[in-house]
Design an enzyme around this catalytic site. Structure first.
Site, PDB file in Angstrom:
ATOM      1  N   ASP A 112      -3.318  -6.594 -80.453  1.00  0.00           N
ATOM      2  CA  ASP A 112      -2.444  -5.407 -80.430  1.00  0.00           C
ATOM      3  C   ASP A 112      -1.230  -5.588 -79.521  1.00  0.00           C
ATOM      4  OD1 ASP A 112      -4.456  -5.293 -78.350  1.00  0.00           O
ATOM      5  OD2 ASP A 112      -3.890  -3.212 -77.951  1.00  0.00           O
ATOM      6  N   HIS A 113      -1.157  -6.730 -78.825  1.00  0.00           N
ATOM      7  CA  HIS A 113       0.004  -7.006 -77.978  1.00  0.00           C
ATOM      8  C   HIS A 113       0.811  -8.195 -78.486  1.00  0.00           C
ATOM      9  CE1 HIS A 113      -1.347  -4.396 -74.568  1.00  0.00           C
ATOM     10  NE2 HIS A 113      -2.438  -4.474 -75.301  1.00  0.00           N
TER      11      HIS A 113
ATOM     12  N   HIS B  28      -8.897  -7.433 -66.890  1.00  0.00           N
ATOM     13  CA  HIS B  28      -9.085  -6.945 -68.252  1.00  0.00           C
ATOM     14  C   HIS B  28     -10.239  -7.692 -68.929  1.00  0.00           C
ATOM     15  CE1 HIS B  28      -8.200  -5.070 -71.995  1.00  0.00           C
ATOM     16  NE2 HIS B  28      -7.533  -6.072 -72.540  1.00  0.00           N
TER      17      HIS B  28
ATOM     18  N   HIS C  93      -0.524   3.285 -73.862  1.00  0.00           N
ATOM     19  CA  HIS C  93      -1.713   2.593 -74.382  1.00  0.00           C
ATOM     20  C   HIS C  93      -2.900   3.548 -74.509  1.00  0.00           C
ATOM     21  CE1 HIS C  93      -4.853  -0.594 -74.655  1.00  0.00           C
ATOM     22  NE2 HIS C  93      -3.876  -1.354 -75.108  1.00  0.00           N
TER      23      HIS C  93
HETATM   24 ZN   LIG Z   1      -4.262  -3.404 -75.697  1.00  0.00          ZN
HETATM   25 ZN   LIG Z   2      -6.267  -6.015 -74.319  1.00  0.00          ZN
END
Ligand SMILES: [Zn+2]
Ligand SMILES: [Zn+2]
Length: 306
Positions: A65-66, A138, A268
């Protein structure tokens, strides 16, 4: 010196009707920097008037998604006949990831693609400002956030005092403003501290990418003018935020408070908050009042504080 930040996508994991996936454009005095490039980013750039003539894209990490918007964006740049090199920056693993993406038609670009891998705290010097990556937290991913840190500006020059002291307007004023001693025709030596005030701080913008709240973010965002922090979940999903390596809006606000930033911009959001992220804003503001809830196309100008 103008400095503005525009959110191009504010949804986590997948696009929704209201929100596209992650990308942030920073425009500083005509120069555009892109941070992350989720699917569909090129259309968001067109929609919100963000120039394609950028030289750098910075990736916080390589979750889809990035990332996957970069394939389409680069293909369009090639179709438009771009010849200027483009640099892609990201945490360790960037080269391998981008090379894999080349299989989707990025192998016949009309321009040179440079991929640069960064370690946290490896400062990229850019003339009047630095880009400083910092470690994000993350779920074990190699992930970084980025601080854009402008250099200090010269102190203010006092023209009235300069005239009073009989220093002729012209090149001498410039010399003194640049911090040099000057000798006048009558032999007097003028030291710059007499006429020039203390250096004034530049601006600082911090973009976290995906992360749990972390001391590294607090350190990077210390005194920042603007902190763009992910806020994937609300209070009721705090446990899920821990499990998935994300933050709640309240946790983002705690980081903003601890770092003493000027403003917090949330982005986000999980798809369930896509239509109405109002609760996230309320929860964050209980901790940090100057919280803005991002939406696609939202632009913030970042003025000098003094
Ligand atoms: Zn993300
Ligand atoms: Zn991520």
């Amino acid at each position: 010196m103008s400095l503005a930040l525009r959110l191009l996508g504010t949804s986590a994991s997948r696009p929704t009707v209201e929100r596209n996936v992650s990308s942030v454009a920073v425009v500083r005095e005509g120069e555009t920097l892109l941070f992350d490039c989720g699917e569909g980013t090129q259309r968001q750039m067109m929609r919100y008037g963000v120039s394609f003539s950028l030289r750098d894209i910075f990736f916080t990490h390589f979750h889809a998604d990035h990332l996957i918007g970069v394939v389409g964006l680069l293909r369009t740049m090639a179709l438009q006949g771009r010849t200027e090199p483009l640099r892609l920056w990201g945490p360790r693993g960037a080269t391998r990831t981008i090379r894999r993406a080349e299989e989707f038609g990025m192998d016949r670009l009309s321009f040179t693609l440079e991929v640069k891998e960064l370690e946290p705290d490896q400062c990229i010097e850019r003339g009047e400002y630095d880009i400083v990556p910092f470690a994000a937290d993350h779920r074990g991913a190699r992930a970084v956030g980025y601080a854009l840190v402008e250099h200090d500006r010269k102190g203010r020059f006092n023209p009235d005092l300069a005239r009073e002291l009989g220093i002729p307007e012209g090149p001498l004023w410039g010399e003194i403003h640049r911090g040099r001693n000057v000798t006048l025709d009558d032999g007097r030596v003028i030291e710059p501290t007499v006429l020039v005030g203390p250096a004034r701080p530049g601006r600082r913008i911090v973009i976290t990418g995906d992360t749990r709240p972390s001391p590294a973010t607090v350190a990077a965002a210390r005194g920042a003018d603007l902190l763009v922090h992910e806020a994937t979940f609300g209070d009721e999903e705090a446990a899920r935020a821990v499990e998935t390596g994300h933050s709640t809006a309240r946790e983002a606000a705690e980081v903003a408070r601890d770092a003493g930033v000027g403003a917090l911009l949330l982005t986000h959001f999980s798809a369930r908050y896509s239509r109405d992220a109002g609760d996230l804003g309320r929860e964050a503001r209980e901790v940090f009042a100057n919280t803005l809830v991002g939406k696609d196309g939202f632009e913030v100008e970042v003025p000098y504080r003094s």
